[in-house]
Design an enzyme around this catalytic site. Sequence first.
Site, PDB file in Angstrom:
ATOM      1  N   ASP A 212       9.906   9.726   9.727  1.00  0.00           N
ATOM      2  CA  ASP A 212       8.749  10.127  10.510  1.00  0.00           C
ATOM      3  C   ASP A 212       8.035  11.079   9.564  1.00  0.00           C
ATOM      4  O   ASP A 212       8.475  12.216   9.380  1.00  0.00           O
ATOM      5  CB  ASP A 212       9.158  10.850  11.790  1.00  0.00           C
ATOM      6  N   HIS A 213       6.982  10.627   8.927  1.00  0.00           N
ATOM      7  CA  HIS A 213       6.468  11.407   7.797  1.00  0.00           C
ATOM      8  C   HIS A 213       5.893  12.765   8.238  1.00  0.00           C
ATOM      9  O   HIS A 213       5.757  13.657   7.418  1.00  0.00           O
ATOM     10  CB  HIS A 213       5.482  10.607   6.954  1.00  0.00           C
TER      11      HIS A 213
ATOM     12  N   ASP B  15       0.789  -1.219   0.000  1.00  0.00           N
ATOM     13  CA  ASP B  15       0.000   0.000   0.000  1.00  0.00           C
ATOM     14  C   ASP B  15       0.831   1.284   0.000  1.00  0.00           C
ATOM     15  O   ASP B  15       0.512   2.245  -0.694  1.00  0.00           O
ATOM     16  CB  ASP B  15      -0.839  -0.029   1.292  1.00  0.00           C
ATOM     17  N   LEU B  16       1.892   1.283   0.790  1.00  0.00           N
ATOM     18  CA  LEU B  16       2.707   2.499   0.896  1.00  0.00           C
ATOM     19  C   LEU B  16       3.342   2.835  -0.452  1.00  0.00           C
ATOM     20  O   LEU B  16       3.347   3.990  -0.892  1.00  0.00           O
ATOM     21  CB  LEU B  16       3.793   2.327   1.958  1.00  0.00           C
TER      22      LEU B  16
ATOM     23  N   HIS C 252       5.404  10.989  15.912  1.00  0.00           N
ATOM     24  CA  HIS C 252       4.932  12.263  15.353  1.00  0.00           C
ATOM     25  C   HIS C 252       4.750  13.340  16.428  1.00  0.00           C
ATOM     26  O   HIS C 252       5.151  14.482  16.275  1.00  0.00           O
ATOM     27  CB  HIS C 252       3.603  12.072  14.633  1.00  0.00           C
TER      28      HIS C 252
ATOM     29  N   ARG D  66       7.770 -10.519  -2.860  1.00  0.00           N
ATOM     30  CA  ARG D  66       7.856 -11.960  -3.024  1.00  0.00           C
ATOM     31  C   ARG D  66       7.103 -12.435  -4.275  1.00  0.00           C
ATOM     32  O   ARG D  66       7.596 -13.227  -5.052  1.00  0.00           O
ATOM     33  CB  ARG D  66       7.257 -12.603  -1.785  1.00  0.00           C
TER      34      ARG D  66
ATOM     35  N   GLU E  11      -7.970  12.377  14.131  1.00  0.00           N
ATOM     36  CA  GLU E  11      -8.259  11.627  12.905  1.00  0.00           C
ATOM     37  C   GLU E  11      -9.708  11.177  12.893  1.00  0.00           C
ATOM     38  O   GLU E  11     -10.259  10.845  13.949  1.00  0.00           O
ATOM     39  CB  GLU E  11      -7.382  10.377  12.835  1.00  0.00           C
TER      40      GLU E  11
ATOM     41  N   LYS F  23       2.295   2.002  -3.371  1.00  0.00           N
ATOM     42  CA  LYS F  23       1.256   2.407  -4.324  1.00  0.00           C
ATOM     43  C   LYS F  23       0.746   3.829  -4.037  1.00  0.00           C
ATOM     44  O   LYS F  23       0.637   4.651  -4.932  1.00  0.00           O
ATOM     45  CB  LYS F  23       0.102   1.399  -4.195  1.00  0.00           C
TER      46      LYS F  23
HETATM   47  C1  BG6 Z   1       0.744   6.930  10.784  1.00  0.00           C
HETATM   48  C2  BG6 Z   1      -0.053   6.106  11.740  1.00  0.00           C
HETATM   49  O1  BG6 Z   1       2.071   7.040  11.199  1.00  0.00           O
HETATM   50  O2  BG6 Z   1       0.181   8.228  10.681  1.00  0.00           O
HETATM   51  C3  BG6 Z   1      -1.516   6.061  11.340  1.00  0.00           C
HETATM   52  O3  BG6 Z   1       0.467   4.794  11.797  1.00  0.00           O
HETATM   53  C4  BG6 Z   1      -2.056   7.442  11.131  1.00  0.00           C
HETATM   54  O4  BG6 Z   1      -2.286   5.370  12.324  1.00  0.00           O
HETATM   55  C5  BG6 Z   1      -1.158   8.242  10.205  1.00  0.00           C
HETATM   56  O5  BG6 Z   1      -3.355   7.331  10.578  1.00  0.00           O
HETATM   57  C6  BG6 Z   1      -1.607   9.673  10.102  1.00  0.00           C
HETATM   58  O6  BG6 Z   1      -0.863  10.328   9.129  1.00  0.00           O
HETATM   59  P1  BG6 Z   1      -1.432  11.577   8.337  1.00  0.00           P
HETATM   60  O7  BG6 Z   1      -0.308  12.058   7.502  1.00  0.00           O
HETATM   61  O8  BG6 Z   1      -2.606  11.079   7.547  1.00  0.00           O
HETATM   62  O9  BG6 Z   1      -1.870  12.561   9.378  1.00  0.00           O
END
Ligand code: BG6
Length: 495
Positions: free
Chosen positions: A179-180, A14-15, A242, A44, A218, A17
């Site tokens: 850490d996005h 998923d990531l 985060h 795989r 969220e 994609k």
């Molecule tokens: C991820 C968590 O790191 O961040 C998810 O594992 C969370 O549970 C997501 O939904 C939230 O990220 P964003 O960028 O949509 O705020």
Amino acid sequence: MIGAVFFIFGATGDLAKRKLFPAIYSMYREGKLGENFAVVGLARRPRTNEQFRKDVCESINQFARYSIEEDESCSSFAEHFQYMSLDINNVDGFKALRGLTEELDEKFQTGGNRLFYLALAPELFGNVAFNLREGGLLETEGWHRLVIEKPFGYDLPSAQKLNTQLRQVFEEQDIYRIDHYLGKEMVQNIGIVRFANAFIEPLWNNRHISNIQITLSETVGVEERGGYYDHAGALRDMGQNHMLQMLAMMAMEPPSRLLPEDIRDEKVKVLRSLRAFTSSDDVRANVIRGQYANGETEGKALSAYREEDSVNTNSTTETYFAARVFVDNFRWAGVPFFVRTGKRLPAKTTEIVVEFKNVPDNVYLTEKHELEPNLLVFRVHPVEGIHLKMNAKQPGGEGSVIPITMDFAQSSVVGMNTPEAYELLLYDASRGDSTYFTRWDEVAHAWEYVDKIAAAWKETTEDLQLYPAGSWGPEGANELLEKDGFKWWPVHGQE
Ligand code: BG6
């Protein structure tokens, strides 16, 4: 221009994609990548190059900021992509991968640079790193870097173990821990707003700031991630990484130079200064946890967490937590940082509110005035911008004072013109800038802090509060602030 081979482990996931292929495409469209690159998708299951390229183009069509219709480039872009089925436990596969890589180096003139992106479960990181070395993939004239996704461990001991495995193969400087949230525009903007504005820095301390509030709310539940989430919970999923990273950006001292290590050193100092909880009672007095029960949003019924797929029907995992955090240093002594995050709340919002102390009792503070504290708000999502709340004269009124707001909206709503976090981070990793990646000591200090909370929670679950899905979380989170005479300021979507 970047010359490199990008290896995407977990290329059918998923990531890859949703985020990685679109991010690579944006870099390509913006001319940051040039033509000297190749992407090797690894997973795989068998796939031909044609199938894989088709998947890549589809994912771009669906998720990228730039649409392909405007530009016929997907097929020429997809030419850079190759697929290889790989069993990550088998070193022979890695040896074959080395052969393929050398061909790609030659074909695309990549300079032998290699970026390994592990979009995999962390349990697999150690093996992959080891086999990359055994398969000879690190023997190259160019650079090699490892990019890894969270979670980085489950607690401090498991994180240490994982780190030791990685460090047997890679140097710390070559490990890019994602850490996005650090890739989000407004999170990157915190340092600039704080340190490049003469009127902010002098006020940025306990003499003028009464408290800071960080909200990551969220609307989603756990979706199809119940298995992972039920084991992790909100504290580990959002808090350890985060949340504490944003707190560190807000609280850190100005770095002496704008170099990755100088900035990360300052963040580490903050994480080291977090006031550790002294007992389980201390945890319970300062940290609230909740779990969503049945509820509704806009008339639509929402099921309880315990009814979600792959979640234990008696689960006591928290889907919400709020905490009162102190940074025990000269600048922040006595200033609470209130943080909260939860799933199934009414809005998807990320905001940081800085509340300033009130002006001393003065002539403007009479009954007819609605004097409110000044607020400086960093809006991270969905609106990106800065919002300043001040007091001013009500126009035409008899000298009454009312709160007014000054708004800077970077983009009206996060969308096509804002680079995705992954775009910024992938670009940074490929040019060797680790500023917005977490260094090992940051990860370790964050776990140390969070582990104390988790340990207290293990003793009893009596303090777990249920909240209706679609509400703003447990009442205890409000009481946490009321005790100090504060309240949560409404965030975007809550006003
Ligand atoms: C991820 C968590 O790191 O961040 C998810 O594992 C969370 O549970 C997501 O939904 C939230 O990220 P964003 O960028 O949509 O705020």
